[in-house]
Design an enzyme around this catalytic site. Structure first.
Site, mmCIF file in Angstrom:
data_model
loop_
_atom_site.group_PDB
_atom_site.id
_atom_site.type_symbol
_atom_site.label_atom_id
_atom_site.label_comp_id
_atom_site.label_asym_id
_atom_site.label_seq_id
_atom_site.Cartn_x
_atom_site.Cartn_y
_atom_site.Cartn_z
ATOM 1 N N TYR A 164 -45.543 -5.369 95.515
ATOM 2 C CA TYR A 164 -46.794 -5.054 95.587
ATOM 3 C C TYR A 164 -47.666 -5.119 96.823
ATOM 4 O O TYR A 164 -48.470 -5.969 97.270
ATOM 5 C CB TYR A 164 -47.610 -5.915 94.714
ATOM 6 C CG TYR A 164 -47.241 -5.706 93.020
ATOM 7 C CD1 TYR A 164 -48.053 -4.636 92.446
ATOM 8 C CD2 TYR A 164 -46.149 -6.482 92.445
ATOM 9 C CE1 TYR A 164 -47.467 -4.290 90.984
ATOM 10 C CE2 TYR A 164 -46.079 -6.167 91.256
ATOM 11 C CZ TYR A 164 -46.723 -5.244 90.339
ATOM 12 O OH TYR A 164 -46.312 -4.957 89.245
ATOM 13 N N GLU B 11 -40.235 1.348 82.733
ATOM 14 C CA GLU B 11 -40.735 0.071 82.756
ATOM 15 C C GLU B 11 -42.433 0.008 82.637
ATOM 16 O O GLU B 11 -43.119 0.859 82.943
ATOM 17 C CB GLU B 11 -40.507 -0.596 84.126
ATOM 18 C CG GLU B 11 -41.033 -2.136 84.201
ATOM 19 C CD GLU B 11 -40.345 -2.825 85.243
ATOM 20 O OE1 GLU B 11 -40.368 -3.976 85.427
ATOM 21 O OE2 GLU B 11 -40.009 -2.009 86.358
ATOM 22 N N ASP C 83 -46.025 -9.447 85.182
ATOM 23 C CA ASP C 83 -46.699 -8.217 85.511
ATOM 24 C C ASP C 83 -45.990 -6.920 84.849
ATOM 25 O O ASP C 83 -46.507 -6.049 84.586
ATOM 26 C CB ASP C 83 -46.699 -7.887 87.034
ATOM 27 C CG ASP C 83 -44.974 -7.627 87.284
ATOM 28 O OD1 ASP C 83 -44.226 -8.282 87.126
ATOM 29 O OD2 ASP C 83 -44.684 -6.546 87.940
ATOM 30 N N ASP D 193 -40.351 -7.705 84.275
ATOM 31 C CA ASP D 193 -39.495 -9.060 84.776
ATOM 32 C C ASP D 193 -40.345 -10.356 84.410
ATOM 33 O O ASP D 193 -41.390 -10.246 83.548
ATOM 34 C CB ASP D 193 -39.323 -8.821 86.204
ATOM 35 C CG ASP D 193 -40.502 -8.275 86.847
ATOM 36 O OD1 ASP D 193 -41.555 -8.899 86.639
ATOM 37 O OD2 ASP D 193 -40.566 -7.873 88.060
#
Length: 609
Positions: free
Chosen positions: A227, A473, A75, A78
């Site tokens: 999420y 990120e 995603d 990571d």
């Protein structure tokens, strides 16, 4: 060869403020956003993989649970495969391929976009092992975040999690159904059998989501921290049904969104956000399109209510909604959330671009509380957000990695921050990764081209630090909407402009601050040797006046490498055109190349006749 056309700007040569002369290569931005998805791939990579610093990873995903879950996407920075943002990203890639197919094809990216979609849908097919079973996650966020290592060296647990009839996940199953349905449309003209297969899965997943209702993060608790399904699952059920109506034309699905318009909030929720978590604005605009296409029929009254909420979203974004507008930074960026705000900007800009086209086609305008909005206004605003992302912002930094003379280099991304296995053959363990690479002051050894980072705060401030994951990120859910957006803007830029350079009137004197010359900087190649990254810079020079220019001398500062195509003079940091090119005619161009171990050098005109 990596071609990164950075931006056309006059480097202060015509006396204008830098913010006034920005012009961006949207086609290159499109190419890079598509390439980003290759860097996020999990599984057995293809031989034609462009991102060479990535290797095979996660080759045993799902095996301990007796299911093949190899593939799909990580995603963000990571190595967890979260099903909800992954499915949303595939939906957005597919929507871009549907709405802007000709634009993407014109840039020779359609095949790559379809490949990116298929990498996701192939995984979803594997994950949908039974009509009422969907594997929704591989890996655990907490254990993964204790470790800083390359995906190729992964040692963290790869536990797989699912939703089923006893442990429902209507939001996850609904979004995956939407992704499959949207992808079936994107593939229909190119692979009809695959398109049909996707529809079978989409219909089953929608039935599963609708029949066994529940939030997925209750069934997969480890997803909640990363999420969480805050808006619930009603928006995903409407979203899936709407996409299934578009894919099949079956009245059943249109009737579903009409019958459930009130109970599921479709005509009740007025929102200013569209994201992986909240789909209401997307549903409302899709159904407004049905109405504008003249297909409302007996459902016209309810579809008009959906359209009213779509207009609310537009008015709120364009700051014309009376008492409720989306917040903006002083620099003109939509601002919704402190963490990874740019993902909400990219999705909003995409929606506005799609809706602009529909309004134009139906010769419609939007009446907001604070004024009338024309279709072009939506596109202009979407472009302002895209331009902010690409560098037209108070920091003059591109938040799209690898695009522009300045972009984040300390990106919070494991694979990007650690030398590739082709360079560093030894395994990098969890602790070593933190000590030797995460805390490393130097920039990342691998450029993560096309990733959209989280971006600046509410005051346009940005800190390029690896630990600053809220801002540095990148995510697939933030980058996916940019594919359609950049393809549309590139098409518009070609239509609106006869050339790639700003029009500059000739000036009568020889002041270098007003020299009739424009520069177009680009990076045409990049490579890494050890821990050092090198860039091949190309600079096009254009005479923007009506008279020939002779004896042109250029000053090149902050140069660390060699220059080709120019002749050095006895003056320090000064170069001139080669002997065979003594004059640059009106409108004529020439170019030179240099290699630099970093951002572009500063090029300016020293003198000319």
């Amino acid at each position: 060869m990596n071609r990164l056309l950075i931006l056309a700007l006059l480097v202060g040569l015509i006396g204008l403020e830098p913010m006034a002369v920005f012009s961006f290569d949207y086609e290159d931005a499109l190419q890079k956003t598509v390439q980003f998805f290759e860097a996020q791939r999990s599984g057995k990579l293809l031989p034609n993989q462009h991102v060479k610093w990535r290797g095979d990873s996660g080759l045993k995903d799902g095996f301990s649970q007796g299911v093949d879950l190899v593939g799909g996407y990580y995603d963000a920075g990571d190595h967890v495969k979260f099903g909800l943002p992954m499915a949303y990203s595939v939906t957005m890639l597919s929507w871009g391929a549907i709405a802007f197919r000709k634009h993407i094809a014109a840039s020779n990216q359609l095949g790559h976009v379809l490949d990116a979609i298929k990498w996701g849908t192939d995984y979803f097919i594997k994950a949908h092992t039974q009509p009422n079973v969907l594997w929704g996650q591989v890996g655990d966020g907490n254990s993964d975040h204790y470790c800083w290592e390359r995906a190729e060296d992964m040692t963290t647990p790869r536990t797989a999690y699912k939703v089923d009839a006893d442990h429902p996940g209507s939001d996850l199953a609904g979004e995956t159904a939407a992704a499959m349905a949207a992808a079936s449309i994107a593939f229909k003209a190119y692979n009809s059998s695959y398109s049909s297969l996707l529809l079978v899965h989409a219909k089953q997943l929608f039935s599963f989501a609708d029949r066994f209702r529940g939030k997925y993060d209750n069934s997969i608790p480890s997803a909640h921290q990363f999420y969480a399904s805050v808006s619930g699952y009603s928006d995903e059920l409407l979203w899936a049904a709407t996409w299934l109506y578009r894919a099949t034309g079956e009245e059943y699905y249109l009737k579903y969104v009409v019958d459930n318009a009130v109970s599921m909030g479709g005509t009740g929720w007025a929102v200013g956000e569209f994201s992986w978590e909240n789909k209401y604005a997307g549903v409302q605009i899709l159904l407004a399109q049905v109405l504008m296409d003249g297909k409302g029929g007996p459902y016209t009254s309810t579809l008009k209510q959906y359209q009213a909420k779509a207009d609310f979203f537009v008015c709120a974004c364009l700051q014309k909604n009376g008492g409720y507008n989306v917040d903006m930074t002083p620099g003109g960026l939509l601002y919704l959330h402190e963490w990874n705000n740019l993902q909400y900007v990219s999705s909003a800009a995409f929606l506005l671009t799609v809706y602009s086209d529909s309004l134009s086609a139906s010769n419609s305008e939007i009446k907001c509380p604070d004024g009338q909005i024309k279709p072009q206004d939506l596109l202009n605003f979407a472009q302002s957000q895209a331009d902010y992302i690409l560098g037209k912002n108070p920091k003059s930094i591109s938040y799209l990695i690898g695009h522009g003379p300045s972009y984040p280099v300390h990106v919070h991304h494991r694979g990007s921050s650690i030398a590739s296995t082709s360079v560093l053959h030894s395994t990098v363990g969890c602790v070593e990764g933190f000590e030797s690479w995460y805390r490393r002051k130097e920039g990342n050894p691998n450029v993560l081209f096309g990733g959209l980072v989280g971006g600046p705060d509410s005051k346009d401030e940005f800190s390029d630090e690896r630990y600053n994951y809220e801002q540095t990120e990148p995510t697939i859910s933030g980058t996916a909407p940019l594919v359609g957006l950049f393809s549309k803007l590139h098409s518009e830029s070609l239509t609106a402009s006869k050339g790639s350079y700003p029009n500059v009137s000739p000036v009568p004197n020889h002041s270098t601050s007003k020299a009739p010359v424009a520069f177009l900087h680009s990076i045409t190649d990049t490579w890494t040797v050890g821990q050092m990254t090198y860039y091949r810079h190309k600079v096009n020079i254009k005479n923007t006046s009506q008279k020939p220019i002779t004896k042109l001398k250029l000053s090149i500062e902050n140069l660390s490498g060699s220059v080709w195509g120019l002749s050095p003079t006895s003056e320090k940091n000064t170069y001139e055109l080669p002997q065979w090119l003594q004059a640059l005619g009106p409108g004529s161009e020439c170019s030179f190349v240099y290699v630099q171990g970093g951002p572009q050098a500063k090029v300016s005109v020293k003198s000319y006749n």
